[in-house]
Design a protein around this motif. Structure first.
Motif, PDB file in Angstrom:
ATOM      1  N   PHE A 273      -4.438  20.583  -3.302  1.00 15.92           N
ATOM      2  CA  PHE A 273      -5.270  19.412  -3.568  1.00 15.92           C
ATOM      3  C   PHE A 273      -5.484  19.179  -5.072  1.00 15.92           C
ATOM      4  N   VAL A 274      -5.654  20.263  -5.831  1.00 13.09           N
ATOM      5  CA  VAL A 274      -5.844  20.103  -7.271  1.00 13.09           C
ATOM      6  C   VAL A 274      -4.574  19.551  -7.918  1.00 13.09           C
ATOM      7  N   VAL A 275      -3.422  20.104  -7.536  1.00 18.80           N
ATOM      8  CA  VAL A 275      -2.148  19.592  -8.057  1.00 18.80           C
ATOM      9  C   VAL A 275      -1.960  18.137  -7.643  1.00 18.80           C
ATOM     10  N   TYR A 276      -2.238  17.850  -6.364  1.00 18.27           N
ATOM     11  CA  TYR A 276      -2.094  16.475  -5.860  1.00 18.27           C
ATOM     12  C   TYR A 276      -2.966  15.494  -6.642  1.00 18.27           C
ATOM     13  N   GLU A 277      -4.244  15.831  -6.812  1.00 19.45           N
ATOM     14  CA  GLU A 277      -5.165  14.910  -7.488  1.00 19.45           C
ATOM     15  C   GLU A 277      -4.722  14.632  -8.918  1.00 19.45           C
ATOM     16  N   HIS A 278      -4.305  15.666  -9.640  1.00 18.45           N
ATOM     17  CA  HIS A 278      -3.932  15.484 -11.035  1.00 18.45           C
ATOM     18  C   HIS A 278      -2.572  14.797 -11.182  1.00 18.45           C
ATOM     19  N   VAL A 279      -1.607  15.165 -10.330  1.00 16.61           N
ATOM     20  CA  VAL A 279      -0.285  14.532 -10.407  1.00 16.61           C
ATOM     21  C   VAL A 279      -0.368  13.062 -10.015  1.00 16.61           C
ATOM     22  N   SER A 280      -1.077  12.750  -8.928  1.00 11.97           N
ATOM     23  CA  SER A 280      -1.191  11.356  -8.496  1.00 11.97           C
ATOM     24  C   SER A 280      -1.935  10.525  -9.538  1.00 11.97           C
TER      25      SER A 280
ATOM     26  N   HIS B 136       0.817  -1.215   0.000  1.00 14.27           N
ATOM     27  CA  HIS B 136       0.000   0.000   0.000  1.00 14.27           C
ATOM     28  C   HIS B 136       0.851   1.267   0.000  1.00 14.27           C
ATOM     29  N   LEU B 137       2.180   1.129   0.124  1.00 10.13           N
ATOM     30  CA  LEU B 137       3.071   2.282   0.085  1.00 10.13           C
ATOM     31  C   LEU B 137       3.334   2.639  -1.366  1.00 10.13           C
ATOM     32  N   LYS B 138       2.779   3.745  -1.820  1.00 10.04           N
ATOM     33  CA  LYS B 138       2.932   4.140  -3.217  1.00 10.04           C
ATOM     34  C   LYS B 138       3.593   5.505  -3.299  1.00 10.04           C
ATOM     35  N   TYR B 139       4.767   5.555  -3.952  1.00 11.74           N
ATOM     36  CA  TYR B 139       5.532   6.799  -4.045  1.00 11.74           C
ATOM     37  C   TYR B 139       4.761   7.875  -4.808  1.00 11.74           C
ATOM     38  N   GLU B 140       3.798   7.460  -5.648  1.00 14.89           N
ATOM     39  CA  GLU B 140       3.030   8.430  -6.435  1.00 14.89           C
ATOM     40  C   GLU B 140       2.317   9.438  -5.538  1.00 14.89           C
ATOM     41  N   TYR B 141       1.788   8.973  -4.390  1.00 15.61           N
ATOM     42  CA  TYR B 141       1.109   9.879  -3.462  1.00 15.61           C
ATOM     43  C   TYR B 141       2.105  10.824  -2.799  1.00 15.61           C
ATOM     44  N   LEU B 142       3.293  10.313  -2.497  1.00 17.46           N
ATOM     45  CA  LEU B 142       4.347  11.146  -1.914  1.00 17.46           C
ATOM     46  C   LEU B 142       4.760  12.242  -2.879  1.00 17.46           C
ATOM     47  N   ALA B 143       5.039  11.875  -4.128  1.00 14.92           N
ATOM     48  CA  ALA B 143       5.472  12.840  -5.138  1.00 14.92           C
ATOM     49  C   ALA B 143       4.390  13.881  -5.413  1.00 14.92           C
ATOM     50  N   ALA B 144       3.137  13.442  -5.482  1.00 10.90           N
ATOM     51  CA  ALA B 144       2.033  14.361  -5.753  1.00 10.90           C
ATOM     52  C   ALA B 144       1.838  15.342  -4.597  1.00 10.90           C
ATOM     53  N   GLY B 145       1.979  14.848  -3.353  1.00  9.10           N
ATOM     54  CA  GLY B 145       1.846  15.713  -2.185  1.00  9.10           C
ATOM     55  C   GLY B 145       2.961  16.747  -2.107  1.00  9.10           C
ATOM     56  N   VAL B 146       4.186  16.317  -2.397  1.00  6.53           N
ATOM     57  CA  VAL B 146       5.329  17.246  -2.414  1.00  6.53           C
ATOM     58  C   VAL B 146       5.103  18.334  -3.464  1.00  6.53           C
ATOM     59  N   ALA B 147       4.639  17.939  -4.633  1.00  3.33           N
ATOM     60  CA  ALA B 147       4.397  18.899  -5.718  1.00  3.33           C
ATOM     61  C   ALA B 147       3.329  19.920  -5.318  1.00  3.33           C
ATOM     62  N   GLY B 148       2.244  19.438  -4.758  1.00  6.59           N
ATOM     63  CA  GLY B 148       1.163  20.338  -4.351  1.00  6.59           C
ATOM     64  C   GLY B 148       1.587  21.309  -3.266  1.00  6.59           C
ATOM     65  N   GLY B 149       2.268  20.804  -2.231  1.00 11.28           N
ATOM     66  CA  GLY B 149       2.712  21.652  -1.129  1.00 11.28           C
ATOM     67  C   GLY B 149       3.739  22.670  -1.556  1.00 11.28           C
ATOM     68  N   THR B 150       4.662  22.288  -2.427  1.00  8.03           N
ATOM     69  CA  THR B 150       5.717  23.193  -2.891  1.00  8.03           C
ATOM     70  C   THR B 150       5.159  24.318  -3.743  1.00  8.03           C
ATOM     71  N   ILE B 151       4.292  23.989  -4.677  1.00  2.00           N
ATOM     72  CA  ILE B 151       3.730  25.004  -5.579  1.00  2.00           C
ATOM     73  C   ILE B 151       2.876  26.013  -4.816  1.00  2.00           C
ATOM     74  N   SER B 152       2.019  25.539  -3.928  1.00  2.00           N
ATOM     75  CA  SER B 152       1.162  26.458  -3.170  1.00  2.00           C
ATOM     76  C   SER B 152       1.983  27.365  -2.258  1.00  2.00           C
ATOM     77  N   THR B 153       3.072  26.854  -1.696  1.00  3.51           N
ATOM     78  CA  THR B 153       3.930  27.653  -0.814  1.00  3.51           C
ATOM     79  C   THR B 153       4.673  28.732  -1.597  1.00  3.51           C
ATOM     80  N   LEU B 154       5.180  28.395  -2.762  1.00  2.00           N
ATOM     81  CA  LEU B 154       5.868  29.376  -3.602  1.00  2.00           C
ATOM     82  C   LEU B 154       4.952  30.545  -3.949  1.00  2.00           C
ATOM     83  N   VAL B 155       3.701  30.248  -4.211  1.00  3.74           N
ATOM     84  CA  VAL B 155       2.746  31.275  -4.628  1.00  3.74           C
ATOM     85  C   VAL B 155       2.295  32.144  -3.454  1.00  3.74           C
ATOM     86  N   LEU B 156       2.108  31.542  -2.281  1.00  2.00           N
ATOM     87  CA  LEU B 156       1.402  32.233  -1.195  1.00  2.00           C
ATOM     88  C   LEU B 156       2.217  32.472   0.078  1.00  2.00           C
TER      89      LEU B 156
END
Length: 312
Positions: free
Chosen positions: A298-305, A18-38
């Motif tokens: 969440f939008v970045v996470y959903e689409h990336v994952s 059940h450990l899937k790196y796709e969720y990790l990568a998608a979460g990192v992408a979402g958190g990083t992008i939103s932080t850069l913007v805001l």
């Protein structure tokens, strides 16, 4: 005997499956992008949250727009991005870990069947477990981020041990002068704050499930971007309104301009000097930041994952 060992081995492997790196990568992408913007809004929120009116070196702001103007005037545009490095690291690590652990725990509870409904309480259990583990991993990063956000240009009397030139310098000085416990200041209210993520994820997941059931679709069916935006925004607003006071207490404990004796002392001091409104300082700036930040994440996470899983 061999059969028993084989079964045990398969059960252990099923947990790790059940450990899937796709969720990790998608979460990192979402958190990083939103932080850069805001990030600037996050900095303003932190400064409002820790300002009790008694620390003379702290600048006084009448509102978010006034704070923005004063920071640019006194510290330049670079002042709006103080603490951005640990914030990006923290947001990427926190969201990546959270989504990774949450989906692992949730799928394990579902026995690998992602179409099996969990219900509100099991969503809260999965989100709470993921939140506690994520906080233990990332609390030192949030301490550093808070300290760097609170480096005021007017703060000329601050001792050299509490003046930080960057993320690594802050980590070294905090560890040297305050020990490892200094990196875990604000952990107790942070643990209470896990309820924020639990409430948010429960609402977010239940809204997606209910919408798919309304459409007579499997509950793990992907939604349109607009649906994700609505689910993310509504769940975040409700969770933030319910749990915001813990963020104020955590920020105060992590602020090096204050010297609280612990969580209870901080809570009682806020009540004594500022009343109930003190627990909601910075809420407007926080809502201005967290609502679009959550939507982006969440939008970045959903689409990336979805992309990573479909191309696996």
């Amino acid at each position: 005997m061999c059969s028993t060992k084989s079964t045990d081995s398969k059960n252990k492997l099923s947990v790790f499956s059940h450990l899937k790196y796709e969720y990790l990568a998608a979460g990192v992408a979402g958190g990083t992008i939103s932080t850069l913007v805001l990030h600037p809004l996050d900095l303003i929120k932190v400064r409002f949250a820790v300002n009790d009116g008694r620390v003379k070196s702290a600048p006084q702001y009448s509102g978010p727009i006034n704070a923005f103007g004063k920071i640019v005037k006194n510290e330049g545009f670079v002042g709006l991005y103080r603490g951005i490095v640990p914030n990006i690291i923290g947001a990427g690590a926190a969201w990546g870990s959270y989504f990774f652990l949450y989906n692992c725990i949730k799928t394990w509870i579902q026995d690998g069947n992602t179409t099996k409904p969990l219900g509100p309480w099991m969503h809260i259990v999965a989100a709470t477990d993921a939140g506690v583990l994520t906080l233990l991993l990332t609390n030192p990063i949030w301490v550093v981020k808070t300290r760097l956000c609170l480096q005021y240009a007017e703060d000329v009397n601050l001792s050299e041990t509490k003046r930080y030139s960057g993320t690594i310098d802050a980590l070294k000085k905090i560890t040297t002068t305050e020990g490892i416990t200094g990196l875990y200041k604000g952990l107790v209210p942070g643990l209470f704050g896990v309820s924020h993520g639990a409430i948010q994820f429960m609402l977010y997941e239940e809204m997606k499930v209910k919408y798919n059931l309304y459409r007579n679709k499997p509950i793990d069916t992907k939604l349109e971007t607009t649906n994700y935006i609505i689910c993310a925004a509504v769940s975040k607003l409700i969770a933030a309104a319910i749990t915001y006071p813990y963020q104020v207490v955590r920020s105060r404990l992590q602020d090096h301009h204050h010297n609280y004796q612990g969580t209870l002392h901080c809570i009682s001091s806020i009540w004594k000097y500022e009343g109930w409104r003190g627990y909601y300082k910075g809420l407007s700036a926080n809502l201005l930041r967290v609502t679009p930040a959550t939507v982006i994440t969440f939008v970045v996470y959903e689409h990336v994952s979805s992309y990573l899983l479909s191309h696996k």
